[in-house]
Design a protein around this motif. Structure first.
Motif, PDB file in Angstrom:
ATOM      1  N   THR A 186      37.241 -28.485  -9.868  1.00  0.00           N
ATOM      2  CA  THR A 186      38.492 -27.753  -9.720  1.00  0.00           C
ATOM      3  C   THR A 186      39.517 -28.370 -10.653  1.00  0.00           C
ATOM      4  OG1 THR A 186      39.179 -29.206  -7.911  1.00  0.00           O
ATOM      5  CG2 THR A 186      38.064 -27.168  -7.306  1.00  0.00           C
ATOM      6  N   THR A 187      40.441 -27.551 -11.128  1.00  0.00           N
ATOM      7  CA  THR A 187      41.564 -28.089 -11.899  1.00  0.00           C
ATOM      8  C   THR A 187      42.827 -27.701 -11.170  1.00  0.00           C
ATOM      9  OG1 THR A 187      41.821 -26.120 -13.288  1.00  0.00           O
ATOM     10  CG2 THR A 187      40.281 -27.793 -14.059  1.00  0.00           C
ATOM     11  N   GLY A 188      43.755 -28.637 -11.102  1.00  0.00           N
ATOM     12  CA  GLY A 188      45.003 -28.400 -10.381  1.00  0.00           C
ATOM     13  C   GLY A 188      44.837 -28.683  -8.902  1.00  0.00           C
ATOM     14  N   GLY A 189      45.959 -28.684  -8.209  1.00  0.00           N
ATOM     15  CA  GLY A 189      45.916 -28.836  -6.761  1.00  0.00           C
ATOM     16  C   GLY A 189      45.553 -30.221  -6.267  1.00  0.00           C
ATOM     17  N   CYS A 231      43.340 -33.436 -17.427  1.00  0.00           N
ATOM     18  CA  CYS A 231      42.110 -32.725 -17.060  1.00  0.00           C
ATOM     19  C   CYS A 231      40.970 -33.128 -18.004  1.00  0.00           C
ATOM     20  CB  CYS A 231      42.397 -31.225 -17.145  1.00  0.00           C
ATOM     21  SG  CYS A 231      41.034 -30.168 -16.678  1.00  0.00           S
ATOM     22  N   PHE A 232      41.271 -33.109 -19.296  1.00  0.00           N
ATOM     23  CA  PHE A 232      40.288 -33.486 -20.318  1.00  0.00           C
ATOM     24  C   PHE A 232      39.835 -34.934 -20.112  1.00  0.00           C
ATOM     25  CE2 PHE A 232      39.380 -35.387 -24.472  1.00  0.00           C
ATOM     26  CZ  PHE A 232      38.415 -34.522 -24.967  1.00  0.00           C
ATOM     27  N   THR A 233      40.799 -35.821 -19.883  1.00  0.00           N
ATOM     28  CA  THR A 233      40.492 -37.234 -19.693  1.00  0.00           C
ATOM     29  C   THR A 233      39.601 -37.437 -18.468  1.00  0.00           C
ATOM     30  OG1 THR A 233      42.608 -37.806 -20.704  1.00  0.00           O
ATOM     31  CG2 THR A 233      41.542 -39.526 -19.390  1.00  0.00           C
ATOM     32  N   GLY A 234      39.917 -36.742 -17.400  1.00  0.00           N
ATOM     33  CA  GLY A 234      39.105 -36.833 -16.186  1.00  0.00           C
ATOM     34  C   GLY A 234      37.679 -36.369 -16.420  1.00  0.00           C
ATOM     35  N   LEU A 287      40.046 -32.305 -10.830  1.00  0.00           N
ATOM     36  CA  LEU A 287      40.741 -32.747 -12.038  1.00  0.00           C
ATOM     37  C   LEU A 287      42.185 -32.250 -12.020  1.00  0.00           C
ATOM     38  CD1 LEU A 287      37.989 -32.100 -14.754  1.00  0.00           C
ATOM     39  CD2 LEU A 287      38.359 -34.129 -13.337  1.00  0.00           C
ATOM     40  N   SER A 288      43.007 -32.910 -12.757  1.00  0.00           N
ATOM     41  CA  SER A 288      44.421 -32.564 -12.829  1.00  0.00           C
ATOM     42  C   SER A 288      44.611 -31.176 -13.425  1.00  0.00           C
ATOM     43  CB  SER A 288      45.140 -33.592 -13.700  1.00  0.00           C
ATOM     44  OG  SER A 288      46.455 -33.167 -13.982  1.00  0.00           O
ATOM     45  N   VAL A 342      45.941 -38.827 -10.479  1.00  0.00           N
ATOM     46  CA  VAL A 342      45.619 -38.175  -9.202  1.00  0.00           C
ATOM     47  C   VAL A 342      44.213 -37.573  -9.181  1.00  0.00           C
ATOM     48  CG1 VAL A 342      47.989 -37.709  -8.541  1.00  0.00           C
ATOM     49  CG2 VAL A 342      46.760 -36.043  -9.969  1.00  0.00           C
ATOM     50  N   THR A 343      43.425 -37.836 -10.222  1.00  0.00           N
ATOM     51  CA  THR A 343      42.039 -37.346 -10.251  1.00  0.00           C
ATOM     52  C   THR A 343      41.329 -37.763  -8.966  1.00  0.00           C
ATOM     53  OG1 THR A 343      42.021 -37.593 -12.639  1.00  0.00           O
ATOM     54  CG2 THR A 343      39.880 -37.390 -11.552  1.00  0.00           C
TER      55      THR A 343
END
Lengths: 419, 419
Positions: B254-257, B310-313, B303-304, B289-290
Motif C-alpha cells: 500500500t502507498t499512503g495512509g 515510497c521509492f526508498t521504502g 509505504l509512504s 513511517v514505513t
C-alpha cells in the motif's frame, strides 16, 4: 585457400564506428504501464507547478504564524479549531485571529494560514489545542512550485524511462508516452558443431549456448527477438537466411563463423548482401574477430562462437548500438573502479576484458576474475556481474592494483547487509 | 483523538526483521527461455567435463608436436595433410609421423595429434604446409575438463539466473529450469486526494504517481502485479480490499495512509487482519513511517504516500523481501563508494537516503543529489540511479567526502565513452 589479412583497430574506435552509424528508430507512443525501459522521444514539460498548491507535509493544524508569536512553555498559545480537512479536500473557511484548521498530510493550506503545527507539537482539548513555541512564516509548508515550476523541462528526450520517470509522467497525466520504437533482433547461431539444447550429445559436437545467452541479453533489455534455427556451415543457405533476417529485423546477430577458417562464411555473406563492414578485427581479447557490418538500415553483428567472446562483443558493441538506435542519451556501459583482489597475468598487448565479480566489502569496491576465463569459457559468465578492463599495452596486474570495471549485471552478489 | 506513539528502530534492524520472516516460495520449473530473472532452485551439477573433449581453439592443423621439434626459419618442417575436419566432425584417421589434419575452431583433436598449428603460422602448398617453430605438447589445445569437470557444481541454488547462467543451462541440456516461484504482488494506492492518471485535475488533489511507480519497480524485477483501484479514505472498504489482496497475493504494497492522521487507517487494517506489525517507524529520512506487517503467508508493506519516501521504502524493504521469498542468496542492494560532489546539510540525526546520480568521471566514481530531494519529491527519482546513504548520528557532509551509495538503477547516465 588464402588466409585473409585483417587489421585490428582499437576497441574505442570500433565502438565509435558502430554508434556513428546510428539508425535511429521511428517514434511511437506506448501506454504508461508499458513504457518502462523505453527511451523518451520528447522533452516532458511541466504543465503546472509541483507542488501545485501550498500544502501540508504533516498531519496537524494550519495556523496564522503571527498568532503564535511569544508562545512558550510557560505561556502556551491556544487556538480554536474551526474546520477539519482531509487530504484532497479544500476548506472554504478563511482563518481569523486565533483560529486553526485541522489538516492532513498533502492537503492544501487554507486561506489565511501560513504555517502548520504538527500534531506532536500540540496539547489537544476538544475543539482547541495549545502550542509552546512560535512558528515562522511558511514553517512546515510545502510551497507551490518548490520542486518544479510550470514550463520547466522535467524529463529529457533521450532519457531511459525508469520507475521515477513513470511517476513523473503519471503526475502530468500521460496515459500514453512518446517513445522511440525498439529495434527488433534476429539471433542466428552458426556452426555445424552445434546441437539444440534438447538434442542428445554427439561426438565432436556441443550444445548451442550462445543463442540462448544472446536471447537472454536481448530480453534483459526488453527487446523482442526472433531466434532462428541453428545455421549449419553451408554458404548458400547461410546467405539466404541472413538476407531474410536483415529484411525482417533491425539488428541481426550471428554467433560463430567470424574466424578465418574454411567454413567461416560471414565475409562472403556480407559481400553477398553488399553490407559495409565497419571492422572485422579488434585489438582486444577475447573477441578479436568480432565483426560489425551495416546494410542500409540494419546492423549485422558477427559475434564470436566462443561464449566469453560472444558475451563481451554483446556488451561492448551491441548494447551501445541498441541504445543509440533507441535514441538514448546514455549509450555506454557504466564503469566503476575497483581493487583487484588477485594478480592477473596478461600475456599480450591487446585490451583484455575479464568476466569478473565485483563486491563492496564495506570499505572498498573489490573485483576478482570469475574463475576460468578463456575465450571459450561459459561458466564464468554466469558468476560475473562485471568485466575488468585492462588496457592494451600494459603488462600484468598485481593484487591491490586499481582497475576499471564495466558493470554488466545489476543483480548483486553480496549476501551481507552492509548498511 | 490521540497521537499514537511510535518508537523508531534502526534501518538495519528493520531490514533484518523483514527478511527474517522469509516466506520462501514453492519451487517449479520454467522453460529455459523464460527463466531469466528467476532464482535457481537447485544446484546444477556438471554431467560432463567442459570442454567435453580436447578441442582446437583455432583454425589450423592438428599435428604431433614431436614432429615439429627443431623447426626454424632456416629449417622449416613440412607436414602432409591427410584429412579435413570441420567443427562438429570427427576424423577417423590417426596421425602418423609428418602427418597433419586440417581442423576448425571447436573441432575435436584427432587421434595421435597433441598440438595445433594456427593457419597464420603456416606456409601452405597444396596438400602440405610448413612451419618455422617447434610446438609443445598441448600447445593450442583446449583440454578436456580445463574449464570444469564432471560432478562440479557449476551453478548454485539461490543464484540469479542471468544470461550466463542460461548459457550454462543450455550447455547441459536444460530445456526446463528448476526455479522458485515468484511472489505475486498487489499494489493499492490509498488516499482521498488521489486522482487516476487519466483524470482531470481538481482543487486540492494530485494524480496517483506512486501506484504506477511501484508497478514499474515490480515489473523491473519481472514480477507480476495487480494494480487495485485507488482506495479512498474509508476504513471499512479499506479493510475489505486489503483483506482480499492478502488472500490473492503473496505481497501487498500500500502507498499512503501510514502516518498518524485521522484518515490513516493502516494500523486499524492490520489489527482487523490480525497481522503482526514488524515495525511502524524507522530511524530514517525519508520514509520514517514505513510500516511492514505479516500475516501467515503474506507481506504487507505500508509505504509512504510521499514519492521519494515510497521509492526508498521499496528499495530498502520490498526488494530484499522479494528476493528472500524467491530463495536468492544475494538479497541486499549493491553498494559502492563515491565522492560527493556537492555539500549536503543534514539537519537531523536519522539515517538519510538521498536520490542521487552516480557518474564515473574517468578517475573516480562521483555522486550528486538528483535535484530537489524532499520526501515528497518525484522528479529527482527519475534522474537518479542511486541513493546516497548518510548514516544516522552524523552531521553535514562536505564536497569531496567519500560516501556510501546504494545502486538502484543500472541504466547509465554517462554519455561519454570512457574505455
Amino acid at each position: 585457400m588464402t588466409v585473409e589479412k585483417r587489421t585490428p583497430i582499437p576497441v574505442k574506435d570500433a565502438i565509435e564506428r558502430v554508434v556513428k552509424e546510428s539508425f535511429v528508430m521511428p517514434t511511437t507512443t506506448v501506454a504508461l504501464d508499458e513504457s518502462l525501459g523505453y527511451i523518451l522521444a520528447q522533452d516532458i514539460i511541466a504543465t503546472y507547478d509541483i507542488p501545485r498548491f501550498n500544502k501540508s507535509p504533516y498531519d496537524g493544524f494550519a495556523i496564522r504564524s503571527v498568532d503564535s508569536q511569544n508562545a512558550s512553555g510557560e505561556h502556551r498559545k491556544t487556538f480554536r479549531v474551526i474546520d477539519h480537512i482531509g487530504a484532497g479536500s479544500v476548506s472554504d473557511k478563511t482563518l481569523a485571529q486565533g483560529e486553526a484548521i485541522r489538516i492532513m498530510t498533502g492537503a492544501a493550506i487554507p486561506e489565511g494560514a501560513d504555517a502548520v503545527v504538527m500534531l506532536e507539537q500540540t496539547i489537544e482539548d476538544d475543539d482547541s489545542f495549545s502550542i509552546r513555541k512560535p512558528f515562522e512564516h511558511h514553517e512546515n509548508v510545502s510551497l507551490q512550485g518548490e520542486e518544479t515550476q510550470e514550463n520547466d523541462v522535467v524529463l529529457q528526450r533521450g532519457q531511459h524511462i525508469n520507475a521515477g520517470a513513470i511517476a513523473v509522467l503519471a503526475t502530468y497525466g500521460y496515459t500514453e508516452v512518446p517513445v522511440y520504437r525498439k529495434p527488433s533482433v534476429a539471433i542466428i547461431a552458426t556452426g555445424s558443431e552445434l546441437l539444440d539444447v534438447a538434442d542428445p550429445l554427439e561426438p565432436g559436437k556441443i550444445r548451442n549456448s550462445n543463442g540462448p545467452m544472446i536471447n537472454a541479453l536481448i530480453t534483459k533489455h526488453k527487446l523482442t527477438s526472433k531466434v532462428y534455427k541453428i545455421q549449419h556451415d553451408d554458404l548458400e543457405s547461410s546467405i539466404a537466411v541472413v538476407k531474410q533476417a536483415t529484411e525482417e529485423h533491425d539488428i541481426v546477430i550471428t554467433t560463430g563463423g567470424v574466424s578465418v577458417g574454411d567454413f567461416d562464411y560471414l565475409p562472403a555473406i556480407y559481400e553477398a548482401l553488399q553490407a559495409n563492414v565497419l571492422f572485422n578485427k579488434v585489438a582486444m581479447r577475447p573477441g578479436s574477430v568480432t565483426t560489425v557490418a551495416v546494410t542500409k538500415d540494419t546492423y549485422l553483428f558477427g559475434l564470436s562462437g566462443n561464449p566469453s567472446a560472444c558475451f563481451t562483443g554483446f556488451e561492448l558493441f551491441v548494447k551501445p548500438a541498441v541504445y543509440a538506435m533507441m535514441g538514448a542519451n546514455a549509450i555506454y556501459p557504466q564503469i566503476v573502479q575497483a581493487t583487484l583482489m588477485e594478480a592477473f597475468a596478461k600475456p599480450n598487448p591487446f585490451s583484455r576484458f575479464i568476466r569478473a565479480t565485483t563486491t563492496f566489502n564495506g570499505k572498498e569496491m573489490t573485483v576478482v576474475p570469475s574463475g576460468f576465463n578463456k575465450s571459450g569459457a561459459v561458466i564464468a559468465i554466469a558468476h560475473s556481474n562485471a568485466m575488468i578492463m585492462l588496457p592494451g599495452g600494459t603488462r600484468g596486474y598485481q593484487k591491490g592494483y586499481t582497475v576499471d570495471v564495466i558493470l554488466t549485471d545489476s543483480t548483486a552478489f553480496e549476501t551481507e547487509l552492509l548498511l
